[in-house]
Design a protein around this motif. Structure first.
Motif, PDB file in Angstrom:
ATOM      1  N   TYR A   1       0.883  -1.166   0.000  1.00  0.00           N
ATOM      2  CA  TYR A   1       0.000   0.000   0.000  1.00  0.00           C
ATOM      3  C   TYR A   1       0.915   1.207   0.000  1.00  0.00           C
ATOM      4  CZ  TYR A   1      -3.823  -3.093   1.329  1.00  0.00           C
ATOM      5  OH  TYR A   1      -4.759  -4.084   1.358  1.00  0.00           O
TER       6      TYR A   1
ATOM      7  N   LEU B   1       4.286   1.025   2.014  1.00  0.00           N
ATOM      8  CA  LEU B   1       4.200  -0.013   3.033  1.00  0.00           C
ATOM      9  C   LEU B   1       4.030  -1.384   2.381  1.00  0.00           C
ATOM     10  CD1 LEU B   1       3.743  -0.743   6.129  1.00  0.00           C
ATOM     11  CD2 LEU B   1       1.317  -0.620   5.556  1.00  0.00           C
TER      12      LEU B   1
ATOM     13  N   VAL C   1       3.107  -4.843   2.802  1.00  0.00           N
ATOM     14  CA  VAL C   1       2.418  -5.710   3.755  1.00  0.00           C
ATOM     15  C   VAL C   1       2.891  -7.154   3.573  1.00  0.00           C
ATOM     16  CG1 VAL C   1       0.176  -6.561   4.480  1.00  0.00           C
ATOM     17  CG2 VAL C   1       0.434  -4.182   3.845  1.00  0.00           C
TER      18      VAL C   1
ATOM     19  N   PRO D   1       1.306 -12.475  14.722  1.00  0.00           N
ATOM     20  CA  PRO D   1       0.708 -11.402  15.511  1.00  0.00           C
ATOM     21  C   PRO D   1      -0.210 -10.538  14.660  1.00  0.00           C
ATOM     22  CG  PRO D   1       3.000 -10.910  15.036  1.00  0.00           C
ATOM     23  CD  PRO D   1       2.755 -12.293  14.553  1.00  0.00           C
ATOM     24  N   SER D   2      -1.003  -9.709  15.300  1.00  0.00           N
ATOM     25  CA  SER D   2      -1.942  -8.851  14.593  1.00  0.00           C
ATOM     26  C   SER D   2      -1.203  -7.911  13.642  1.00  0.00           C
ATOM     27  CB  SER D   2      -2.739  -8.045  15.618  1.00  0.00           C
ATOM     28  OG  SER D   2      -3.815  -7.431  14.990  1.00  0.00           O
ATOM     29  N   GLY D   3      -1.728  -7.789  12.448  1.00  0.00           N
ATOM     30  CA  GLY D   3      -1.145  -6.852  11.486  1.00  0.00           C
ATOM     31  C   GLY D   3       0.035  -7.409  10.716  1.00  0.00           C
ATOM     32  N   CYS D   4       0.294  -8.718  10.811  1.00  0.00           N
ATOM     33  CA  CYS D   4       1.470  -9.271  10.141  1.00  0.00           C
ATOM     34  C   CYS D   4       1.166  -9.617   8.688  1.00  0.00           C
ATOM     35  CB  CYS D   4       1.967 -10.510  10.877  1.00  0.00           C
ATOM     36  SG  CYS D   4       0.873 -11.918  10.702  1.00  0.00           S
ATOM     37  N   GLY D   5      -0.107  -9.496   8.271  1.00  0.00           N
ATOM     38  CA  GLY D   5      -0.428  -9.723   6.869  1.00  0.00           C
ATOM     39  C   GLY D   5      -1.131 -11.034   6.577  1.00  0.00           C
ATOM     40  N   LYS D   6      -1.647 -11.695   7.594  1.00  0.00           N
ATOM     41  CA  LYS D   6      -2.321 -12.980   7.385  1.00  0.00           C
ATOM     42  C   LYS D   6      -3.562 -12.825   6.506  1.00  0.00           C
ATOM     43  CE  LYS D   6      -3.138 -13.499  11.784  1.00  0.00           C
ATOM     44  NZ  LYS D   6      -2.562 -12.336  12.459  1.00  0.00           N
ATOM     45  N   SER D   7      -4.424 -11.880   6.898  1.00  0.00           N
ATOM     46  CA  SER D   7      -5.653 -11.685   6.125  1.00  0.00           C
ATOM     47  C   SER D   7      -5.322 -11.219   4.718  1.00  0.00           C
ATOM     48  CB  SER D   7      -6.537 -10.644   6.804  1.00  0.00           C
ATOM     49  OG  SER D   7      -6.910 -11.074   8.077  1.00  0.00           O
ATOM     50  N   THR D   8      -4.311 -10.391   4.607  1.00  0.00           N
ATOM     51  CA  THR D   8      -3.918  -9.892   3.299  1.00  0.00           C
ATOM     52  C   THR D   8      -3.482 -11.038   2.399  1.00  0.00           C
ATOM     53  OG1 THR D   8      -3.179  -7.894   4.413  1.00  0.00           O
ATOM     54  CG2 THR D   8      -2.458  -8.204   2.139  1.00  0.00           C
TER      55      THR D   8
ATOM     56  N   GLU E   1      -9.822 -16.419  10.536  1.00  0.00           N
ATOM     57  CA  GLU E   1     -10.185 -16.396  11.954  1.00  0.00           C
ATOM     58  C   GLU E   1     -11.661 -16.728  12.176  1.00  0.00           C
ATOM     59  OE1 GLU E   1      -8.582 -13.410  14.381  1.00  0.00           O
ATOM     60  OE2 GLU E   1      -7.151 -12.703  12.908  1.00  0.00           O
TER      61      GLU E   1
ATOM     62  N   HIS F   1      -4.824 -16.272  15.175  1.00  0.00           N
ATOM     63  CA  HIS F   1      -3.684 -15.932  16.024  1.00  0.00           C
ATOM     64  C   HIS F   1      -3.759 -16.693  17.342  1.00  0.00           C
ATOM     65  CE1 HIS F   1      -6.238 -12.135  16.643  1.00  0.00           C
ATOM     66  NE2 HIS F   1      -6.539 -12.976  17.591  1.00  0.00           N
TER      67      HIS F   1
HETATM   68  N1  LIG Z   1      -6.208  -0.737   2.738  1.00  0.00           N
HETATM   69  C1  LIG Z   1      -5.080  -0.678   3.441  1.00  0.00           C
HETATM   70  N2  LIG Z   1      -4.267   0.390   3.331  1.00  0.00           N
HETATM   71  C2  LIG Z   1      -3.118   0.457   4.029  1.00  0.00           C
HETATM   72  N3  LIG Z   1      -2.691  -0.492   4.853  1.00  0.00           N
HETATM   73  C3  LIG Z   1      -3.445  -1.587   5.009  1.00  0.00           C
HETATM   74  C4  LIG Z   1      -4.678  -1.746   4.319  1.00  0.00           C
HETATM   75  N4  LIG Z   1      -5.210  -2.932   4.662  1.00  0.00           N
HETATM   76  C5  LIG Z   1      -4.360  -3.479   5.544  1.00  0.00           C
HETATM   77  N5  LIG Z   1      -3.296  -2.682   5.756  1.00  0.00           N
HETATM   78  C6  LIG Z   1      -2.152  -2.975   6.623  1.00  0.00           C
HETATM   79  O1  LIG Z   1      -1.639  -4.211   6.275  1.00  0.00           O
HETATM   80  C7  LIG Z   1      -1.133  -4.879   7.410  1.00  0.00           C
HETATM   81  C8  LIG Z   1      -1.612  -6.305   7.424  1.00  0.00           C
HETATM   82  O2  LIG Z   1      -3.007  -6.336   7.587  1.00  0.00           O
HETATM   83  P1  LIG Z   1      -3.783  -7.699   7.756  1.00  0.00           P
HETATM   84  O3  LIG Z   1      -5.234  -7.366   7.856  1.00  0.00           O
HETATM   85  O4  LIG Z   1      -3.364  -8.641   6.705  1.00  0.00           O
HETATM   86  O5  LIG Z   1      -3.266  -8.201   9.165  1.00  0.00           O
HETATM   87  P2  LIG Z   1      -3.625  -9.545   9.927  1.00  0.00           P
HETATM   88  O6  LIG Z   1      -2.376 -10.327  10.020  1.00  0.00           O
HETATM   89  O7  LIG Z   1      -4.794 -10.198   9.312  1.00  0.00           O
HETATM   90  O8  LIG Z   1      -3.995  -8.989  11.365  1.00  0.00           O
HETATM   91  P3  LIG Z   1      -5.162  -9.464  12.354  1.00  0.00           P
HETATM   92  O9  LIG Z   1      -4.649 -10.619  13.103  1.00  0.00           O
HETATM   93  O10 LIG Z   1      -5.320  -8.258  13.237  1.00  0.00           O
HETATM   94  O11 LIG Z   1      -6.376  -9.738  11.532  1.00  0.00           O
HETATM   95  C9  LIG Z   1      -1.552  -4.079   8.610  1.00  0.00           C
HETATM   96  O12 LIG Z   1      -0.422  -3.422   9.118  1.00  0.00           O
HETATM   97  C10 LIG Z   1      -2.548  -3.104   8.072  1.00  0.00           C
HETATM   98  O13 LIG Z   1      -2.443  -1.887   8.747  1.00  0.00           O
END
Ligand SMILES: Nc1ncnc2c1ncn2[C@@H]1O[C@H](COP(=O)(O)OP(=O)(O)OP(=O)(O)O)[C@@H](O)[C@H]1O
Ligand SMILES: [Mg+2]
Lengths: 356, 306
Positions: free
Chosen positions: A13, A16, A18, A37-44, A159, A192
Motif C-alpha cells: 500500500y 508499506l 504488507v 501477531p496482529s497486522g502481520c499480513g495474514k488476512s492480506t 479467523e 492468532h
Molecule cells: N487498505 C489498506 N491500506 C493500508 N494499509 C493496510 C490496508 N489494509 C491493511 N493494511 C495494513 O496491512 C497490514 C496487514 O493487515 P492484515 O489485515 O493482513 O493483518 P492480519 O495479520 O490479518 O492482522 P489481524 O490478526 O489483526 O487480523 C496491517 O499493518 C494493516 O495496517
C-alpha cells in the motif's frame, strides 16, 4: 482438490509492504495454518489467494493454474470470515443459494446441495431463518455451509472462530478438523490462536511483517523454532530465554554454572566466549533432588494452573520458568535443584537470533 | 428518576418496587418545560391557523379585518379558484397546471438523483479506484458552492445541450445539485456495511451490479427513505431553478404560486392566496407526516456510524 503455490508475492500500500516477496507451497489436501501477531499480513495473504486484493507483484497458482488475475469466483475457492459475513436480508437457504444462483445452477441441483450441506453441518432446522435469528455458532456454521455447497477445491478461513466463546470454539474446531478429514480439501486457515494452529495444522506458516519466519509441522515449530521470534511466539507459558556464553567442547556457561549440551540436535559452536541464547520450555526443566543436579535456583513465584503449576525461578541471576507438579511443596525463597534437558532445548545466536 | 427509585436501584437487597414507577407530575421543571413548548407550538401554529381560517372566508368577511376570527360563513370557493381558475399571466387555469408540472419534474428528478448518487456512493465505498478520494473531495466541495455562482454557466450549458426551458433540463439540474449531499449520505451509510460482506459476495460470484442490487440496496432501505424525503421536499420547494430553467407553460407549482400571490392586477384575493399556499405546501407536509419516524431513524443510522 488443488495444490497452491505462491511465488514471490508482494503486496504494497504505497510504500508499506504488507507482504514482501513471499513464497508458500501448499500441498493438495493439506491443512495449512497462517499464524502470526496482529497486522502481520495474514488476512492480506488470504485475500491475495482468494483474489480479493490486487497483488503488486508475484503470482498465485491454484491447482497448477496461474490465477493471479482471475476473479475470486473463478478460482475454485470458498471463504469463511471472522464476522460471518452472512447476507442479512436473505434466509439461511438464500445465503447458501446465492453463489450457486450467480453461477446459473439449476434449482433442483441447488436444493439438493443445500440439503446435503445442511445435513453435514446440522443446520436443517435453521434453513428458513434470517441470520439475525441465529446464535454466533449457528451463523458460523451457515457461513461454512455457504462455502461447502459451492463444492470448491480450496477452503479459506479467516479467523472463523475468533468471535465465539471458548466452549463453542473448541467444538467447532473439532468439527472443522472432521470436515477436512472427510472432504480432503485443501484448507488455509488464519488464526492468532496458537492452540487452534497446533491442533488443526498439518503445517504452520508463521508470519511476521509479511515474511514467513518458519513453515513446518506443528511439532517442529514447537520443538525446533527457527528463530527467537518463533520461539517466543509459540508456547504458553512462554519459553525461558537464558543468556549464555560458549565454553568450548560443546559446553555453555551460565554465570558460574557450566551446562553440558550433549544430546543437542543442533551444533554448539566450538570456540569459547561466543554469546548465545539458550531457550528452554518450562516442561523441559526438571526440579527437585531426584534430578541429581547440583545446580540450584531460588523460587520466586508459584503460579498454580490446575493440572500443574508454573514455578518462576532465578538461576544465576536469570529468570527461568518450570512446569511442576502442583504438590511440589515449595514456597517463595526456597532453593531447589534444577536440571535442563539439552536434547529438547534450543540455542540461538544472540546477534542473528537464528537457531543453531 | 425520583430519589426513591434511585436508592432502590442502588440497593439490590431492598424491597423490589412493583407496578409503574411513581412520578411527580407537576414539578417546577415540568411546568417550565411544557409551558415553553406550548408557547412555541402556538407561535408556529398561529400562522397556519390564520391561513386556514382566511382561506375559508369570503372576501367581504376578510375586509372586516379580524384575521383571527373563525369564518362566519364557510366557503370553499377560494380553494376551487386557487386550484382551477386563478390567473397567472395569460393562463387562467389556476395552480393545477403547476401541480402537474411539479409532479413531472419531481418524479424523474427524485428517481434519477437517488439512482446516480447511491451508485456513486457505492462505487466510492466498495470499489475504491485510483483517485476516488479526490473525486469525493471535489464532489463534497461542490456542496458548498453557492448555487447563484453556477446559475449562468448552467443556463449556457443547457442551451448548448438543447435542454434549456424543457422539463428534462430542470431534471438534470436537480440531479446534479442533489449529488454531493446524497452521495455523502449514501457513502457514509454504505461504509458501515462490513467489508467482509462484499468480499463474501465476490467469492460467491456476484459482480458490481449484483452486489449493489441484491446485497447492498436491500439492506439499506432506511437511507433510501431518507434520500427520497430529502429530495421530494427539496425539489418540490425549489423556486430558483424552477424560475430560471423553465418557461411559463412548464413553471413548477412554487413559481406559479408566486405569480398568483404577487399578481398586481385587480384586488388582492387573500383567501385565494392562502388556499393556494396551503395547496402548494401539501406535498412536503404529507411526506413529513407519513414518514417522520422512518426519516429520523434513517438519519440517525447514517449519522451515528458515519
Ligand atoms: N487498505 C489498506 N491500506 C493500508 N494499509 C493496510 C490496508 N489494509 C491493511 N493494511 C495494513 O496491512 C497490514 C496487514 O493487515 P492484515 O489485515 O493482513 O493483518 P492480519 O495479520 O490479518 O492482522 P489481524 O490478526 O489483526 O487480523 C496491517 O499493518 C494493516 O495496517
Ligand atoms: Mg486479519
Amino acid at each position: 482438490m488443488a495444490a497452491i503455490e505462491i511465488r514471490d508475492l508482494t503486496l504494497a500500500y504505497g510504500d508499506l509492504k504488507v507482504l514482501d516477496r513471499l513464497n508458500l507451497d501448499v500441498r493438495e489436501g493439506e491443512f495449512v495454518v497462517l499464524l502470526g501477531p496482529s497486522g502481520c499480513g495474514k488476512s492480506t495473504l488470504l485475500d491475495c489467494i482468494a483474489g480479493l486484493a490486487d497483488v503488486t507483484e508475484g503470482q498465485v497458482h491454484i491447482g497448477g493454474r496461474n490465477v493471479t488475475w482471475e476473479e475470486p469466483s473463478a478460482r475454485g475457492i470458498g471463504m469463511v470470515f471472522q464476522s460471518y459475513a452472512l447476507y442479512p436480508q436473505m434466509t439461511v437457504r438464500g445465503n447458501m443459494a446465492f453463489g450457486l444462483r450467480n453461477a446459473g445452477m439449476a434449482k433442483s441441483e441447488i436444493a439438493e446441495r443445500i440439503d446435503r450441506a445442511a445435513m453435514t453441518l446440522q443446520i436443517e432446522p435453521l434453513l428458513d431463518r434470517k441470520p439475525a435469528a441465529l446464535s454466533g455458532g449457528q451463523r458460523q456454521r451457515v457461513a461454512i455451509g455457504r462455502a461447502l455447497v459451492r463444492d470448491v477445491d480450496v477452503f479459506l478461513f479467516d479467523e472463523p472462530l475468533s468471535n465465539l466463546d471458548a466452549k463453542l470454539r473448541a467444538e467447532l474446531r473439532v468439527e472443522i478438523k472432521r470436515l477436512h478429514e472427510r472432504l480432503g480439501n485443501t484448507m488455509i486457515y488464519v488464526t492468532h490462536d496458537q492452540i487452534e494452529a497446533l491442533t488443526l495444522a498439518d503445517r504452520i506458516a508463521l508470519l511476521r511483517g509479511g515474511i514467513v519466519q518458519q513453515y513446518a509441522d506443528p511439532r517442529t515449530i514447537y520443538m525446533k523454532p527457527a528463530n527467537l521470534f518463533v520461539a517466543g511466539f509459540i508456547g504458553s507459558p512462554a519459553m525461558s530465554m537464558l543468556e549464555v556464553v560458549t565454553a568450548g567442547g560443546g559446553t555453555l556457561r551460565l554465570g558460574e554454572t557450566v551446562i553440558d549440551m550433549e544430546g543437542y540436535d543442533g551444533s554448539v559452536p566450538a570456540e569459547a566466549g561466543r554469546r548465545l541464547i539458550l531457550g528452554v520450555r518450562p516442561e523441559h526443566v526438571a526440579i527437585g533432588p531426584e534430578t541429581g543436579s547440583d545446580r540450584s535456583a531460588r523460587v520466586d513465584l508459584d503460579e498454580p494452573m490446575g493440572s500443574d503449576s508454573l514455578l518462576w525461578l532465578t538461576l544465576e541471576g536469570q529468570t527461568l520458568s518450570a512446569r511442576a507438579d502442583p504438590d511440589h511443596g515449595l514456597t517463595e525463597g526456597d532453593q531447589v535443584s534444577v536440571r535442563l534437558d539439552p536434547a529438547r532445548a534450543s540455542l540461538f545466536d544472540a546477534e542473528t537470533e537464528i537457531r543453531l | 428518576m425520583s430519589d426513591s427509585a434511585r436508592s432502590a436501584a442502588a440497593d439490590p437487597s431492598g424491597p423490589v418496587p412493583t407496578g409503574p414507577r411513581p412520578r411527580r407530575r407537576v414539578s417546577r421543571g415540568n411546568v417550565m418545560l411544557y409551558g415553553t413548548l406550548i408557547v412555541i407550538a402556538v407561535y408556529y401554529l398561529l400562522p397556519l391557523y390564520v391561513m386556514v381560517v382566511t382561506s375559508l372566508k369570503g372576501m367581504p368577511e376578510i375586509r372586516v379585518g379580524n384575521i383571527f376570527a373563525p369564518p362566519v360563513e364557510v366557503t370553499f370557493e377560494p380553494w376551487v379558484k386557487a386550484w382551477g381558475e386563478a390567473c397567472t399571466g395569460l393562463n387562467c387555469d389556476g395552480l393545477s397546471r403547476g401541480f402537474w408540472n411539479s409532479v413531472s419534474i419531481l418524479v424523474p428528478s427524485v428517481v434519477l438523483s437517488i439512482a446516480v448518487s447511491s451508485i456513486s456512493g457505492y462505487a466510492l465505498t466498495a470499489w475504491r479506484f485510483r483517485g476516488s478520494e479526490t473525486f469525493f473531495t471535489i464532489l463534497i466541495f461542490g456542496a458548498f458552492i453557492p448555487y447563484q455562482v453556477m446559475l449562468y454557466p448552467l443556463v449556457i450549458l443547457l442551451r448548448e445541450l438543447g435542454l434549456y426551458g424543457s422539463l428534462w433540463g430542470l431534471v438534470l439540474v436537480h440531479t446534479i445539485f442533489g449529488m454531493p449531499i446524497l452521495t455523502l449520505l449514501f457513502r457514509n451509510y454504505f461504509a458501515t456495511v462490513p467489508k467482509e460482506l462484499i468480499k463474501a459476495a465476490r467469492v460467491d460470484g456476484a459482480e458490481f451490479w449484483t452486489i449493489f442490487l441484491k446485497i447492498l440496496a436491500p439492506m439499506s432501505l432506511p437511507i433510501f427513505v431518507v434520500a427520497v424525503i430529502l429530495q421530494v421536499t427539496g425539489i418540490w420547494n425549489d423556486f430558483l431553478f424552477g424560475v430560471v430553467f423553465t418557461r411559463p407553460e412548464t413553471y413548477p407549482m412554487t413559481v406559479q404560486l408566486n405569480n398568483i400571490v404577487n399578481s398586481v392586477q385587480g384586488v388582492k384575493e387573500y383567501n385565494v392566496n392562502m388556499a393556494a399556499t396551503i395547496l402548494t405546501g401539501l406535498v412536503p407536509l404529507t411526506v413529513y407526516f407519513v414518514s417522520g419516524k422512518l426519516f429520523v431513524r434513517g438519519i440517525a443510522a447514517g449519522a451515528v456510524k458515519g
